[in-house]
Design a protein around this motif. Structure first.
Motif, PDB file in Angstrom:
ATOM      1  N   ILE A  42      48.684  49.065  62.529  1.00  0.00           N
ATOM      2  CA  ILE A  42      48.633  49.201  60.998  1.00  0.00           C
ATOM      3  C   ILE A  42      49.581  50.598  60.896  1.00  0.00           C
ATOM      4  O   ILE A  42      50.439  50.526  59.988  1.00  0.00           O
ATOM      5  CB  ILE A  42      47.501  49.194  60.347  1.00  0.00           C
ATOM      6  N   GLU A  43      49.094  51.528  61.300  1.00  0.00           N
ATOM      7  CA  GLU A  43      49.704  53.113  61.044  1.00  0.00           C
ATOM      8  C   GLU A  43      51.176  52.897  61.389  1.00  0.00           C
ATOM      9  O   GLU A  43      52.128  53.459  60.849  1.00  0.00           O
ATOM     10  CB  GLU A  43      48.859  53.939  61.744  1.00  0.00           C
ATOM     11  N   ARG A  44      51.296  52.515  62.584  1.00  0.00           N
ATOM     12  CA  ARG A  44      52.722  52.420  63.379  1.00  0.00           C
ATOM     13  C   ARG A  44      53.654  51.579  62.478  1.00  0.00           C
ATOM     14  O   ARG A  44      54.711  51.851  62.064  1.00  0.00           O
ATOM     15  CB  ARG A  44      52.531  52.195  64.598  1.00  0.00           C
ATOM     16  N   MET A  45      53.064  50.206  62.163  1.00  0.00           N
ATOM     17  CA  MET A  45      53.950  49.554  61.463  1.00  0.00           C
ATOM     18  C   MET A  45      54.329  49.951  59.926  1.00  0.00           C
ATOM     19  O   MET A  45      55.343  49.638  59.334  1.00  0.00           O
ATOM     20  CB  MET A  45      53.185  48.054  61.170  1.00  0.00           C
ATOM     21  N   ALA A  46      53.355  50.701  59.380  1.00  0.00           N
ATOM     22  CA  ALA A  46      53.293  51.330  57.787  1.00  0.00           C
ATOM     23  C   ALA A  46      54.595  52.219  57.953  1.00  0.00           C
ATOM     24  O   ALA A  46      55.281  52.510  57.096  1.00  0.00           O
ATOM     25  CB  ALA A  46      52.208  51.677  57.461  1.00  0.00           C
ATOM     26  N   ALA A  47      54.515  53.280  59.170  1.00  0.00           N
ATOM     27  CA  ALA A  47      55.492  54.102  59.145  1.00  0.00           C
ATOM     28  C   ALA A  47      56.847  53.574  59.278  1.00  0.00           C
ATOM     29  O   ALA A  47      57.908  54.148  58.759  1.00  0.00           O
ATOM     30  CB  ALA A  47      55.045  55.042  60.324  1.00  0.00           C
ATOM     31  N   ALA A  48      56.890  52.500  60.126  1.00  0.00           N
ATOM     32  CA  ALA A  48      58.133  51.953  60.386  1.00  0.00           C
ATOM     33  C   ALA A  48      58.686  51.169  59.279  1.00  0.00           C
ATOM     34  O   ALA A  48      60.004  51.351  58.779  1.00  0.00           O
ATOM     35  CB  ALA A  48      58.215  50.975  61.792  1.00  0.00           C
ATOM     36  N   GLU A  49      57.818  50.438  58.429  1.00  0.00           N
ATOM     37  CA  GLU A  49      58.364  49.702  57.370  1.00  0.00           C
ATOM     38  C   GLU A  49      58.745  50.856  56.102  1.00  0.00           C
ATOM     39  O   GLU A  49      59.864  50.525  55.483  1.00  0.00           O
ATOM     40  CB  GLU A  49      57.419  48.920  56.831  1.00  0.00           C
ATOM     41  N   ALA A  50      58.142  51.983  55.948  1.00  0.00           N
ATOM     42  CA  ALA A  50      58.303  52.878  55.206  1.00  0.00           C
ATOM     43  C   ALA A  50      59.855  53.649  55.573  1.00  0.00           C
ATOM     44  O   ALA A  50      60.634  53.744  54.562  1.00  0.00           O
ATOM     45  CB  ALA A  50      57.291  54.082  55.191  1.00  0.00           C
ATOM     46  N   LEU A  51      60.038  53.695  56.748  1.00  0.00           N
ATOM     47  CA  LEU A  51      61.492  54.271  57.234  1.00  0.00           C
ATOM     48  C   LEU A  51      62.397  53.338  56.891  1.00  0.00           C
ATOM     49  O   LEU A  51      63.536  53.565  56.332  1.00  0.00           O
ATOM     50  CB  LEU A  51      61.395  54.706  58.514  1.00  0.00           C
TER      51      LEU A  51
END
Length: 204
Positions: A184-193
């Protein structure tokens, strides 16, 4: 460190700082014996759930959050968030238990193949390479959820992409379904970017 990687690092740290809340809020919510229906669960538990949502959405920046009792006796949580300057006003209605719902039968799901030759896909691949730190891979799967074919048919020039936290070990829609919080953390960072990339024009 480049400007791009600096932004990625900042987004990653922001997401990581919010992960404790992302774990705490659902944990608190599932401890409440309520599915927002006082006919099945104690009314005070339903009210507790509604009050929790009021606090949570207020903390997330929504305005005017409040609990409203419907004609059916259930609680609805309402509020609003201002849209961008000049954006059209759109009214969205969410009905509680006892509401009258009209359903028109639709067609069956059709196959869908995502476009991989456009600027959005290239931006998606770049942000997923930078934020999670691994390259994307392509794979095909049968029996897709009929969600992408409609927008793709209605807007043939658009690029359609679905993202979410779904690592291989999560057994989606199967017994013991789960999600790794680090995913979840990795995907959230990727989507935010990815979303922040849209602040600058994409080259075609």
């Amino acid at each position: 460190m480049t400007a791009e990687s600096s932004r990625t690092a900042a987004l990653r740290e922001r997401v990581r700082a919010l992960m404790s809340r992302a774990k705490r809020d659902p944990a608190e919510l599932v401890l409440t014996r309520s599915v927002a229906d006082p006919r099945q669960f104690p009314p005070e538990e339903c009210a507790r759930t509604a009050d929790f949502l009021v606090r949570a959405f207020t903390g997330a920046g929504l305005r005017g959050m409040r609990r409203v009792t419907t004609r059916e006796g259930t609680d609805s949580v309402v509020g609003h968030a201002p849209g961008p300057e000049g954006a059209p006003t759109v009214l969205v209605s969410a009905a509680p238990w006892g509401a009258r719902v009209e359903v028109e039968p639709g067609g069956v799901g059709r196959p869908f193949r995502a476009r991989t030759d456009g600027p959005v896909y290239r931006a998606l691949a770049a942000t997923f390479r930078e934020a999670p730190g691994t390259d994307m891979v392509r794979s095909g799967q049968g029996g897709p959820i009929p969600l992408c074919d409609g927008p793709a048919e209605r807007f043939p020039d658009a690029e359609v992409a679905l993202t979410g936290a779904e690592e291989p070990g999560c057994p989606t829609h199967a017994p013991d379904e789960s999600v790794d919080p680090s995913e979840i953390e990795r995907m959230a960072a990727a989507e935010a970017l990815l979303l922040s990339t849209y602040a600058t024009p994409l080259r075609t």
